[in-house]
Design a protein around this motif. Sequence first.
Motif, PDB file in Angstrom:
ATOM      1  N   SER A   1       0.839  -1.136   0.059  1.00  0.00           N
ATOM      2  CA  SER A   1       0.024  -0.030   0.081  1.00  0.00           C
ATOM      3  C   SER A   1       0.806   1.292  -0.130  1.00  0.00           C
ATOM      4  CB  SER A   1      -0.889   0.064   1.320  1.00  0.00           C
ATOM      5  OG  SER A   1      -0.220   0.354   2.305  1.00  0.00           O
ATOM      6  N   MET A   2       0.358   2.254  -0.551  1.00  0.00           N
ATOM      7  CA  MET A   2       1.155   3.638  -0.251  1.00  0.00           C
ATOM      8  C   MET A   2       0.443   4.493   0.649  1.00  0.00           C
ATOM      9  SD  MET A   2       3.259   5.820  -0.635  1.00  0.00           S
ATOM     10  CE  MET A   2       4.343   5.147  -1.786  1.00  0.00           C
ATOM     11  N   SER A   3       1.142   4.881   1.687  1.00  0.00           N
ATOM     12  CA  SER A   3       0.518   5.651   2.865  1.00  0.00           C
ATOM     13  C   SER A   3       0.948   7.213   2.658  1.00  0.00           C
ATOM     14  CB  SER A   3       1.118   5.287   4.127  1.00  0.00           C
ATOM     15  OG  SER A   3       0.837   6.391   5.327  1.00  0.00           O
ATOM     16  N   THR A   4       0.013   7.977   2.415  1.00  0.00           N
ATOM     17  CA  THR A   4       0.565   9.348   1.827  1.00  0.00           C
ATOM     18  C   THR A   4       0.846  10.100   3.327  1.00  0.00           C
ATOM     19  OG1 THR A   4      -1.777  10.090   2.301  1.00  0.00           O
ATOM     20  CG2 THR A   4      -1.134   9.715   0.167  1.00  0.00           C
ATOM     21  N   ARG A   5       0.732   9.393   4.352  1.00  0.00           N
ATOM     22  CA  ARG A   5       1.072  10.097   5.706  1.00  0.00           C
ATOM     23  C   ARG A   5       2.652  10.128   5.671  1.00  0.00           C
ATOM     24  NH1 ARG A   5       1.491   6.693  10.378  1.00  0.00           N
ATOM     25  NH2 ARG A   5       0.468   4.960   9.055  1.00  0.00           N
ATOM     26  N   ILE A   6       3.364   9.243   4.915  1.00  0.00           N
ATOM     27  CA  ILE A   6       4.893   9.364   5.123  1.00  0.00           C
ATOM     28  C   ILE A   6       5.467  10.793   4.588  1.00  0.00           C
ATOM     29  CG2 ILE A   6       5.104   8.844   2.447  1.00  0.00           C
ATOM     30  CD1 ILE A   6       7.190   6.953   3.321  1.00  0.00           C
ATOM     31  N   TYR A   7       4.748  11.564   4.058  1.00  0.00           N
ATOM     32  CA  TYR A   7       5.162  12.990   3.755  1.00  0.00           C
ATOM     33  C   TYR A   7       5.318  13.707   5.112  1.00  0.00           C
ATOM     34  CZ  TYR A   7       5.350  17.875   2.559  1.00  0.00           C
ATOM     35  OH  TYR A   7       5.678  18.969   2.312  1.00  0.00           O
ATOM     36  N   ASN A   8       4.396  13.274   5.991  1.00  0.00           N
ATOM     37  CA  ASN A   8       4.459  13.946   7.266  1.00  0.00           C
ATOM     38  C   ASN A   8       5.841  13.254   8.222  1.00  0.00           C
ATOM     39  OD1 ASN A   8       1.842  13.911   6.329  1.00  0.00           O
ATOM     40  ND2 ASN A   8       1.366  15.214   8.008  1.00  0.00           N
ATOM     41  N   SER A   9       6.411  12.413   7.866  1.00  0.00           N
ATOM     42  CA  SER A   9       7.217  11.689   8.566  1.00  0.00           C
ATOM     43  C   SER A   9       8.747  12.490   8.384  1.00  0.00           C
ATOM     44  CB  SER A   9       7.567  10.544   8.114  1.00  0.00           C
ATOM     45  OG  SER A   9       7.958  10.108   6.847  1.00  0.00           O
ATOM     46  N   THR A  10       9.827  11.902   8.731  1.00  0.00           N
ATOM     47  CA  THR A  10      11.172  12.798   8.785  1.00  0.00           C
ATOM     48  C   THR A  10      11.981  11.886   7.518  1.00  0.00           C
ATOM     49  OG1 THR A  10      11.954  10.946  10.325  1.00  0.00           O
ATOM     50  CG2 THR A  10      11.343  13.025  11.333  1.00  0.00           C
ATOM     51  N   TRP A  11      11.083  11.396   6.679  1.00  0.00           N
ATOM     52  CA  TRP A  11      12.062  10.682   5.587  1.00  0.00           C
ATOM     53  C   TRP A  11      12.889  11.688   4.961  1.00  0.00           C
ATOM     54  CZ3 TRP A  11      13.070   6.349   2.552  1.00  0.00           C
ATOM     55  CH2 TRP A  11      12.404   5.253   2.976  1.00  0.00           C
ATOM     56  N   ILE A  12      12.515  12.780   4.630  1.00  0.00           N
ATOM     57  CA  ILE A  12      13.430  13.748   3.867  1.00  0.00           C
ATOM     58  C   ILE A  12      14.650  14.046   4.493  1.00  0.00           C
ATOM     59  CG2 ILE A  12      12.215  16.011   4.654  1.00  0.00           C
ATOM     60  CD1 ILE A  12      13.349  15.159   0.981  1.00  0.00           C
ATOM     61  N   TYR A  13      14.355  14.170   5.816  1.00  0.00           N
ATOM     62  CA  TYR A  13      15.646  14.488   6.538  1.00  0.00           C
ATOM     63  C   TYR A  13      16.733  13.487   6.425  1.00  0.00           C
ATOM     64  CZ  TYR A  13      12.690  17.995   8.521  1.00  0.00           C
ATOM     65  OH  TYR A  13      11.943  18.803   8.792  1.00  0.00           O
ATOM     66  N   ASP A  14      16.158  11.981   6.163  1.00  0.00           N
ATOM     67  CA  ASP A  14      17.091  10.731   6.290  1.00  0.00           C
ATOM     68  C   ASP A  14      17.896  10.959   4.896  1.00  0.00           C
ATOM     69  OD1 ASP A  14      16.550  10.067   8.623  1.00  0.00           O
ATOM     70  OD2 ASP A  14      14.937   8.534   8.070  1.00  0.00           O
ATOM     71  N   VAL A  15      16.897  11.329   3.919  1.00  0.00           N
ATOM     72  CA  VAL A  15      17.576  11.585   2.408  1.00  0.00           C
ATOM     73  C   VAL A  15      18.635  12.431   2.523  1.00  0.00           C
ATOM     74  CG1 VAL A  15      17.101  12.183   0.175  1.00  0.00           C
ATOM     75  CG2 VAL A  15      15.178  10.760   1.537  1.00  0.00           C
ATOM     76  N   ILE A  16      18.588  13.624   3.132  1.00  0.00           N
ATOM     77  CA  ILE A  16      19.561  14.678   3.233  1.00  0.00           C
ATOM     78  C   ILE A  16      20.717  13.927   3.772  1.00  0.00           C
ATOM     79  CG2 ILE A  16      20.082  16.868   4.033  1.00  0.00           C
ATOM     80  CD1 ILE A  16      17.074  17.707   3.129  1.00  0.00           C
ATOM     81  N   LEU A  17      20.464  13.573   4.879  1.00  0.00           N
ATOM     82  CA  LEU A  17      21.273  12.819   5.934  1.00  0.00           C
ATOM     83  C   LEU A  17      22.166  11.785   5.113  1.00  0.00           C
ATOM     84  CD1 LEU A  17      22.560  12.298   8.593  1.00  0.00           C
ATOM     85  CD2 LEU A  17      20.869  10.407   8.975  1.00  0.00           C
ATOM     86  N   VAL A  18      21.638  11.002   3.930  1.00  0.00           N
ATOM     87  CA  VAL A  18      22.735  10.231   3.293  1.00  0.00           C
ATOM     88  C   VAL A  18      23.400  10.930   2.424  1.00  0.00           C
ATOM     89  CG1 VAL A  18      22.254   8.725   1.171  1.00  0.00           C
ATOM     90  CG2 VAL A  18      20.979   8.065   3.382  1.00  0.00           C
ATOM     91  N   VAL A  19      22.830  11.901   1.619  1.00  0.00           N
ATOM     92  CA  VAL A  19      23.566  12.667   0.718  1.00  0.00           C
ATOM     93  C   VAL A  19      24.897  13.395   1.304  1.00  0.00           C
ATOM     94  CG1 VAL A  19      23.347  14.550  -0.608  1.00  0.00           C
ATOM     95  CG2 VAL A  19      21.638  13.009  -0.716  1.00  0.00           C
TER      96      VAL A  19
END
Lengths: 331, 323
Positions: free
Chosen positions: B233-251
């Motif tokens: 399934s796709m949870s649009t709630r993921i937008y509200n999570s801290t995922w984007i920071y993890d992406v920046i962290l990786v970079v």
Amino acid sequence: MRNSLRILAMGVALLALPGVTVAKGIKEPLRDGYYQALKGKKVAFLPGAMAMDLAIGWLAGLKSELEPQGVEIVVRDPNFNIQAGAQALTQLIAEKPDVIVVHNPDVTTYAKLIKQAEANGILIVQINMASLQKSTAYVGVDWVEMGAVQARHVVEACKGKSGKIAIVQGDLTAAASAYTMSGIESVLAENPDIKVVSNQSASWQSDKAKSITQTVLKQNPDLCGIIGFWDNMDRGTAAAVDEAGLSDQVYVATSGGGETKAACDMVKSGAYDLNVVYSVPNQGANLASTIKYLLSAGVKPGEISGQMYTTLTPVTAANAGDEGICWTMKQ
Amino acid sequence: MHRFQLSQQMIVSVIFVLLFAGLSLLLPGFANTENLLTLLQNVAILGILGLGMAVIVIGRGVDLSMIASLAIPVALTLQLADAGHSTALAIIAGLALSALFGAANGWLIAYAEVPPLFVTLASGLFLAGLGQAFLFSTEAVVWPEPLQFLSAIGRGRLAGIPNSIWIFALVAVAVHAFLSRLTAGVFTYSMGDNPMAARLAGIPVRIMVIVQYVSSALIATLAGFVMAASVGSMSTRIYNSTWIYDVILVVVLGGIGLSGGRGSVTNVLIGTLLIGTLLNGLTILDVSFPVQNLIKGFVLLAAIMADTVLNPRNEETAQQGDI
């Protein structure tokens, strides 16, 4: 004989009287007060987010039961943002509705605001996830019992197997995580042969639940059970078990609001072995009933504090197909 | 200049090797093939997103709307397919929304000259809000039956390796080819190094910005498809999570400076591996969630401090636009 004739005559005479007199009822003493108490009242609904099957079900219950009686319902949707939720609650206190229905994201954030609202004369009804701060009413799941029910099923399923289980929690400070955990612990205390090999938080996110479960299954291929804390999140848990080819061996228990796609369909497909369901339509009706009672009784905040726990229905393959076990969201 | 880049990457590599060796020695069950595949599978989506972000950051931008591009177009596709529309139409609609969204981001940045930080912060909110408010009735959109043929992108294995790792590898090769083999890649580096000079040199800077943001949006959507297929399934709630920071962290952890012009796919791979190893080890150790965050923060701080000590900033190394 004469007497009985007289009685008969009276009876006939009575029957002969025009029907109007018979149908004229006596004045019902309750309804005027009830409608007056409800008409024009304002109920505010503050869910964690409107985009949840739970919130949609609760709001439907509130609207269908209360709006016909002249109660205005307003919704504040913080969309999973706790700060926005606290702000919305602060704003609502200033607007002074008669009742606020609060869905707490955790046990502390709204606590002070709930106290403040009740001090300002607003009735607070907490739904499904209670704050540490008590208020006039709580309608929802007894999470300690929820944990115990799930744990008992998993313990049963683990009999004769490795006894290793994993726990996938939601947000650690949410009532649904913290109290469920204590229910599980109480059952596990009586079953020392069961060993919790992993107890992690997936923050209600299915992708995290999947990652954690995958790692745990690799380390413990003989795992016999998993307790997940919310069916929407445990799609990921179930996907990990399925992908590892361990569906037959690992008993997956979860819980949720009983929406068909999230609950019954997933049990039927074998993704979950158990979904302990709290019927959201019933909760919505309970919520509305509580508000009707509080308003018509003229209860003031702080006078009383009561709970209405939701009945828990364990849904397994045996009853997942039964009529009325799950409910379907209107699109 | 060259020394700076090498050292940054070296520090993180050393931390990674130490961590990996330590866990292999001390943690039984860590260093076996199956666990390492799980480790990679768990960070594959993060890695794909990191690759998309890398292209943007190298071109001296940032795309905070990637998680919206990950969630909303995919959820749209799932919902359309579930509602009985043809699967081709559903997939095209999702990809078109994503491309259009990326182009809009690029246009606002290149032509309206609004800083990317603000554009993508706002546009991400806009797209997520649009989806959550008008397109979908619930946050979780279920992977529908008609799309089953596509679910292999997130599930199953090919030659013993989980499919999501293959996709991560493919995207890595594609981004590497883009950055190092194509003229557009050279343009991206020169834009990141000095946008004004790049423009004076005749590089079509504005068109390139649009190309970059369309590519990051499409890469994010691909990651979204992998994620949705993976969990069902796709949870649009993921937008509200801290995922984007993890992406920046990786970079950033991998050594791609936010000031642009530097870095490569290798940096993203190292950053992703480090985060993956850390998360996997902590999960196996059954460390509690707050402590995991503490350790994650500590490793990031350690990497940044080591970099600052070894590569002190001065007028020579600092760039305009440094954060």
